[in-house]
Motif scaffolding. Sequence first.
Motif, PDB file in Angstrom:
ATOM      1  N   CYS A  55      36.938 163.211  -5.304  1.00  7.56           N
ATOM      2  CA  CYS A  55      36.936 161.881  -5.927  1.00  7.56           C
ATOM      3  C   CYS A  55      38.158 161.058  -5.522  1.00  7.56           C
ATOM      4  O   CYS A  55      38.164 159.839  -5.691  1.00  7.56           O
ATOM      5  CB  CYS A  55      36.828 161.995  -7.440  1.00  7.56           C
ATOM      6  SG  CYS A  55      35.172 162.454  -7.976  1.00  7.56           S
ATOM      7  N   ILE A  56      39.165 161.704  -4.966  1.00 10.20           N
ATOM      8  CA  ILE A  56      40.331 160.966  -4.474  1.00 10.20           C
ATOM      9  C   ILE A  56      39.919 159.972  -3.394  1.00 10.20           C
ATOM     10  O   ILE A  56      40.511 158.905  -3.260  1.00 10.20           O
ATOM     11  CB  ILE A  56      41.401 161.957  -3.957  1.00 10.20           C
ATOM     12  CG1 ILE A  56      41.957 162.741  -5.139  1.00 10.20           C
ATOM     13  CG2 ILE A  56      42.499 161.257  -3.188  1.00 10.20           C
ATOM     14  CD1 ILE A  56      42.887 163.872  -4.761  1.00 10.20           C
ATOM     15  N   LEU A  58      37.531 158.060  -3.441  1.00 13.18           N
ATOM     16  CA  LEU A  58      37.070 156.811  -4.056  1.00 13.18           C
ATOM     17  C   LEU A  58      38.219 155.823  -4.224  1.00 13.18           C
ATOM     18  O   LEU A  58      37.989 154.646  -4.490  1.00 13.18           O
ATOM     19  CB  LEU A  58      36.409 157.102  -5.403  1.00 13.18           C
ATOM     20  CG  LEU A  58      35.113 157.916  -5.315  1.00 13.18           C
ATOM     21  CD1 LEU A  58      34.610 158.233  -6.706  1.00 13.18           C
ATOM     22  CD2 LEU A  58      34.066 157.187  -4.505  1.00 13.18           C
ATOM     23  N   LEU A  59      39.448 156.292  -4.066  1.00 12.71           N
ATOM     24  CA  LEU A  59      40.613 155.410  -4.169  1.00 12.71           C
ATOM     25  C   LEU A  59      40.932 154.699  -2.845  1.00 12.71           C
ATOM     26  O   LEU A  59      41.812 153.853  -2.805  1.00 12.71           O
ATOM     27  CB  LEU A  59      41.831 156.217  -4.629  1.00 12.71           C
ATOM     28  CG  LEU A  59      41.691 156.906  -5.984  1.00 12.71           C
ATOM     29  CD1 LEU A  59      42.920 157.761  -6.260  1.00 12.71           C
ATOM     30  CD2 LEU A  59      41.469 155.901  -7.087  1.00 12.71           C
ATOM     31  N   PRO A  61      40.906 152.017  -0.161  1.00 15.39           N
ATOM     32  CA  PRO A  61      40.564 150.597  -0.254  1.00 15.39           C
ATOM     33  C   PRO A  61      39.336 150.266   0.589  1.00 15.39           C
ATOM     34  O   PRO A  61      39.114 150.846   1.637  1.00 15.39           O
ATOM     35  CB  PRO A  61      41.796 149.877   0.308  1.00 15.39           C
ATOM     36  CG  PRO A  61      42.841 150.909   0.495  1.00 15.39           C
ATOM     37  CD  PRO A  61      42.211 152.239   0.418  1.00 15.39           C
ATOM     38  N   LYS A  64      32.934 150.862  -1.720  1.00 15.41           N
ATOM     39  CA  LYS A  64      32.788 152.202  -2.313  1.00 15.41           C
ATOM     40  C   LYS A  64      32.023 153.147  -1.382  1.00 15.41           C
ATOM     41  O   LYS A  64      32.240 154.346  -1.396  1.00 15.41           O
ATOM     42  CB  LYS A  64      32.069 152.136  -3.665  1.00 15.41           C
ATOM     43  CG  LYS A  64      32.915 151.559  -4.755  1.00 15.41           C
ATOM     44  CD  LYS A  64      34.047 152.498  -5.083  1.00 15.41           C
ATOM     45  CE  LYS A  64      34.931 151.866  -6.119  1.00 15.41           C
ATOM     46  NZ  LYS A  64      36.297 152.303  -6.055  1.00 15.41           N
ATOM     47  N   GLY A  67      34.299 155.477   0.738  1.00 15.02           N
ATOM     48  CA  GLY A  67      34.790 156.658   0.020  1.00 15.02           C
ATOM     49  C   GLY A  67      33.690 157.674  -0.210  1.00 15.02           C
ATOM     50  O   GLY A  67      33.896 158.880  -0.043  1.00 15.02           O
TER      51      GLY A  67
END
Length: 125
Positions: A55-56, A58-59, A61, A64, A67
């Motif tokens: 899930c990191i 998803l950070l 930039p 979405k 990610g």
Amino acid sequence: MTERTTPTFTQRIGYICGRTLPPSMSDWVRDDLTGPGATRRYLTRFLLPIVPVLCIFLLVPGPKWVGLGMMALLYLPLVYFTIALLYVYRRHRLIKHGLDPELADSDARARNESDRLDYERRHGR
């Protein structure tokens, strides 16, 4: 005092991480590795803990989907190889606990035996 036949919480965590349980828990280990739901437990133990780490991504930039795409590029091969190595993992854990490694495919052998008996019954062998 009698020996435990099921692991405590800390023993279970150690078992999941690869430790060997005492011989008094051999029946529990056998059921865990070859009993009903063994494949589901194996996949859960390998595939769920990595999701928060992935899930990191998803950070990152941007959109979405970037990610999610990076997560998929790592997660899909993990799923593939986890499933592919199920038999090897079971045999290794059975050997490590001093159990017969032939138990790893006992369900497949039982199915084959059932098919063979059905064939012989139908074709008179």
